[in-house]
Design a protein around this motif. Structure first.
Motif, PDB file in Angstrom:
ATOM      1  N   ILE A  11      13.727  31.404   4.477  1.00 20.88           N
ATOM      2  CA  ILE A  11      12.987  31.091   5.704  1.00 20.88           C
ATOM      3  C   ILE A  11      12.891  29.583   5.899  1.00 20.88           C
ATOM      4  O   ILE A  11      13.176  29.063   6.983  1.00 20.88           O
ATOM      5  CB  ILE A  11      11.590  31.739   5.682  1.00 20.88           C
ATOM      6  N   VAL A  12      12.490  28.878   4.860  1.00 20.67           N
ATOM      7  CA  VAL A  12      12.345  27.424   4.956  1.00 20.67           C
ATOM      8  C   VAL A  12      13.675  26.777   5.325  1.00 20.67           C
ATOM      9  O   VAL A  12      13.753  25.983   6.274  1.00 20.67           O
ATOM     10  CB  VAL A  12      11.803  26.843   3.634  1.00 20.67           C
ATOM     11  N   ASP A  13      14.728  27.117   4.596  1.00 22.33           N
ATOM     12  CA  ASP A  13      16.031  26.489   4.846  1.00 22.33           C
ATOM     13  C   ASP A  13      16.539  26.780   6.254  1.00 22.33           C
ATOM     14  O   ASP A  13      17.031  25.880   6.939  1.00 22.33           O
ATOM     15  CB  ASP A  13      17.054  26.962   3.811  1.00 22.33           C
ATOM     16  N   ALA A  14      16.422  28.029   6.691  1.00 24.45           N
ATOM     17  CA  ALA A  14      16.924  28.396   8.021  1.00 24.45           C
ATOM     18  C   ALA A  14      16.069  27.790   9.130  1.00 24.45           C
ATOM     19  O   ALA A  14      16.599  27.380  10.170  1.00 24.45           O
ATOM     20  CB  ALA A  14      16.995  29.914   8.151  1.00 24.45           C
ATOM     21  N   ALA A  15      14.768  27.719   8.931  1.00 19.81           N
ATOM     22  CA  ALA A  15      13.897  27.111   9.945  1.00 19.81           C
ATOM     23  C   ALA A  15      14.216  25.628  10.099  1.00 19.81           C
ATOM     24  O   ALA A  15      14.322  25.118  11.224  1.00 19.81           O
ATOM     25  CB  ALA A  15      12.430  27.310   9.568  1.00 19.81           C
ATOM     26  N   LEU A  16      14.383  24.942   8.979  1.00 22.51           N
ATOM     27  CA  LEU A  16      14.725  23.516   9.045  1.00 22.51           C
ATOM     28  C   LEU A  16      16.103  23.304   9.674  1.00 22.51           C
ATOM     29  O   LEU A  16      16.288  22.396  10.494  1.00 22.51           O
ATOM     30  CB  LEU A  16      14.664  22.889   7.655  1.00 22.51           C
ATOM     31  N   ALA A  17      17.064  24.154   9.313  1.00 23.12           N
ATOM     32  CA  ALA A  17      18.404  24.054   9.896  1.00 23.12           C
ATOM     33  C   ALA A  17      18.348  24.282  11.401  1.00 23.12           C
ATOM     34  O   ALA A  17      19.007  23.566  12.171  1.00 23.12           O
ATOM     35  CB  ALA A  17      19.350  25.053   9.232  1.00 23.12           C
ATOM     36  N   VAL A 116       5.029  26.392  10.972  1.00 22.32           N
ATOM     37  CA  VAL A 116       5.964  25.289  11.205  1.00 22.32           C
ATOM     38  C   VAL A 116       5.287  24.287  12.123  1.00 22.32           C
ATOM     39  O   VAL A 116       4.622  24.666  13.096  1.00 22.32           O
ATOM     40  CB  VAL A 116       7.284  25.787  11.843  1.00 22.32           C
ATOM     41  N   THR A 117       5.484  23.007  11.828  1.00 27.60           N
ATOM     42  CA  THR A 117       4.930  21.938  12.650  1.00 27.60           C
ATOM     43  C   THR A 117       5.885  20.756  12.667  1.00 27.60           C
ATOM     44  O   THR A 117       6.704  20.603  11.767  1.00 27.60           O
ATOM     45  CB  THR A 117       3.544  21.503  12.132  1.00 27.60           C
ATOM     46  N   GLY A 118       5.762  19.960  13.716  1.00 25.54           N
ATOM     47  CA  GLY A 118       6.571  18.751  13.815  1.00 25.54           C
ATOM     48  C   GLY A 118       7.089  18.480  15.211  1.00 25.54           C
ATOM     49  O   GLY A 118       7.341  17.344  15.576  1.00 25.54           O
ATOM     50  N   ASP A 119       7.267  19.528  15.988  1.00 22.64           N
ATOM     51  CA  ASP A 119       7.771  19.380  17.355  1.00 22.64           C
ATOM     52  C   ASP A 119       6.761  20.063  18.277  1.00 22.64           C
ATOM     53  O   ASP A 119       5.641  20.369  17.864  1.00 22.64           O
ATOM     54  CB  ASP A 119       9.170  20.002  17.480  1.00 22.64           C
ATOM     55  N   ALA A 120       7.147  20.328  19.520  1.00 21.45           N
ATOM     56  CA  ALA A 120       6.283  21.089  20.414  1.00 21.45           C
ATOM     57  C   ALA A 120       6.023  22.458  19.789  1.00 21.45           C
ATOM     58  O   ALA A 120       6.890  23.017  19.103  1.00 21.45           O
ATOM     59  CB  ALA A 120       6.953  21.253  21.780  1.00 21.45           C
ATOM     60  N   SER A 121       4.836  22.987  20.004  1.00 23.91           N
ATOM     61  CA  SER A 121       4.435  24.226  19.335  1.00 23.91           C
ATOM     62  C   SER A 121       5.411  25.374  19.546  1.00 23.91           C
ATOM     63  O   SER A 121       5.695  26.125  18.605  1.00 23.91           O
ATOM     64  CB  SER A 121       3.029  24.633  19.781  1.00 23.91           C
ATOM     65  N   LEU A 122       5.938  25.537  20.747  1.00 26.46           N
ATOM     66  CA  LEU A 122       6.898  26.626  20.979  1.00 26.46           C
ATOM     67  C   LEU A 122       8.203  26.389  20.229  1.00 26.46           C
ATOM     68  O   LEU A 122       8.856  27.341  19.796  1.00 26.46           O
ATOM     69  CB  LEU A 122       7.130  26.845  22.466  1.00 26.46           C
ATOM     70  N   ASN A 123       8.599  25.130  20.050  1.00 25.26           N
ATOM     71  CA  ASN A 123       9.780  24.828  19.243  1.00 25.26           C
ATOM     72  C   ASN A 123       9.500  25.107  17.771  1.00 25.26           C
ATOM     73  O   ASN A 123      10.363  25.619  17.051  1.00 25.26           O
ATOM     74  CB  ASN A 123      10.211  23.374  19.438  1.00 25.26           C
ATOM     75  N   ASP A 124       8.292  24.772  17.322  1.00 26.75           N
ATOM     76  CA  ASP A 124       7.902  25.099  15.947  1.00 26.75           C
ATOM     77  C   ASP A 124       8.022  26.606  15.724  1.00 26.75           C
ATOM     78  O   ASP A 124       8.579  27.062  14.723  1.00 26.75           O
ATOM     79  CB  ASP A 124       6.459  24.670  15.679  1.00 26.75           C
ATOM     80  N   GLU A 125       7.508  27.359  16.675  1.00 31.70           N
ATOM     81  CA  GLU A 125       7.564  28.812  16.574  1.00 31.70           C
ATOM     82  C   GLU A 125       9.010  29.311  16.568  1.00 31.70           C
ATOM     83  O   GLU A 125       9.357  30.209  15.784  1.00 31.70           O
ATOM     84  CB  GLU A 125       6.792  29.455  17.722  1.00 31.70           C
ATOM     85  N   ALA A 126       9.853  28.734  17.395  1.00 29.09           N
ATOM     86  CA  ALA A 126      11.266  29.137  17.434  1.00 29.09           C
ATOM     87  C   ALA A 126      11.929  28.902  16.083  1.00 29.09           C
ATOM     88  O   ALA A 126      12.735  29.725  15.627  1.00 29.09           O
ATOM     89  CB  ALA A 126      12.007  28.375  18.540  1.00 29.09           C
ATOM     90  N   ALA A 127      11.603  27.805  15.420  1.00 24.65           N
ATOM     91  CA  ALA A 127      12.157  27.538  14.092  1.00 24.65           C
ATOM     92  C   ALA A 127      11.668  28.575  13.095  1.00 24.65           C
ATOM     93  O   ALA A 127      12.445  29.066  12.265  1.00 24.65           O
ATOM     94  CB  ALA A 127      11.787  26.126  13.639  1.00 24.65           C
ATOM     95  N   ALA A 128      10.387  28.934  13.169  1.00 30.49           N
ATOM     96  CA  ALA A 128       9.852  29.977  12.285  1.00 30.49           C
ATOM     97  C   ALA A 128      10.575  31.299  12.513  1.00 30.49           C
ATOM     98  O   ALA A 128      10.959  31.982  11.553  1.00 30.49           O
ATOM     99  CB  ALA A 128       8.348  30.150  12.511  1.00 30.49           C
TER     100      ALA A 128
END
Length: 145
Positions: A11-17, A116-128
């Motif tokens: 999850i971590v690796d794919a979310a960051l990617a 996930v945090t660091g960008d706009a909240s919906l983008n954080d969610e998309a990464a998750a």
């Protein structure tokens, strides 16, 4: 049942990617088990030093209240006193913005949560969501309701 370390790392690796591929700001990802213990956490270079706490709070909040971030946000809007009190009781480890996502197995059993945090909240969610899908697990955000 709980999320495994291998699943959490996926999850971590794919979310960051996903964040990197989409050009998001540097992300921080936290994966928690159903009891709120951190299983995996990673912070990309350039992600602020408070980001691990924010990512953990996004995931912890959904687990602590048994509600999606969207439900928490609605409750906070309807009753700010409730949200303020709960956030204080939780030591600030509850946020009412997207980016905290429940993780279930295919049978619907709760395995934990991702923040996930660091960008706009919906983008954080998309990464998750990308991370959870890469692990072959099922996400629940509240948007699907």
């Amino acid at each position: 049942m709980t999320i495994t370390l291998d699943q959490a790392r996926t999850i971590v690796d794919a979310a960051l990617a996903h964040g990197t591929e989409q050009g998001f700001n540097p992300l921080t990802v936290a994966v928690l088990d159903p009891g709120g213990a951190v299983v995996a956490l990673a912070r990309q270079d350039g992600s602020g030093f408070l980001r691990p706490e924010l990512a953990t709070a996004k995931a912890s909040g959904v687990l602590a209240l048994g509600m999606t971030n969207r439900a928490i946000a609605a409750r906070a809007a309807d009753s700010p006193e409730f949200f303020t009190s709960v956030a204080a009781l939780a030591g600030g480890k509850i946020l009412s913005v997207p980016g905290g996502v429940f993780v279930h197995d295919a049978g619907g059993a709760l395995l934990g949560a991702v923040g996930v945090t660091g960008d706009a909240s919906l983008n954080d969610e998309a990464a998750a969501l990308a991370g959870i899908a890469a692990a072959g697990l099922v996400a629940r955000t509240g948007a699907e309701d």
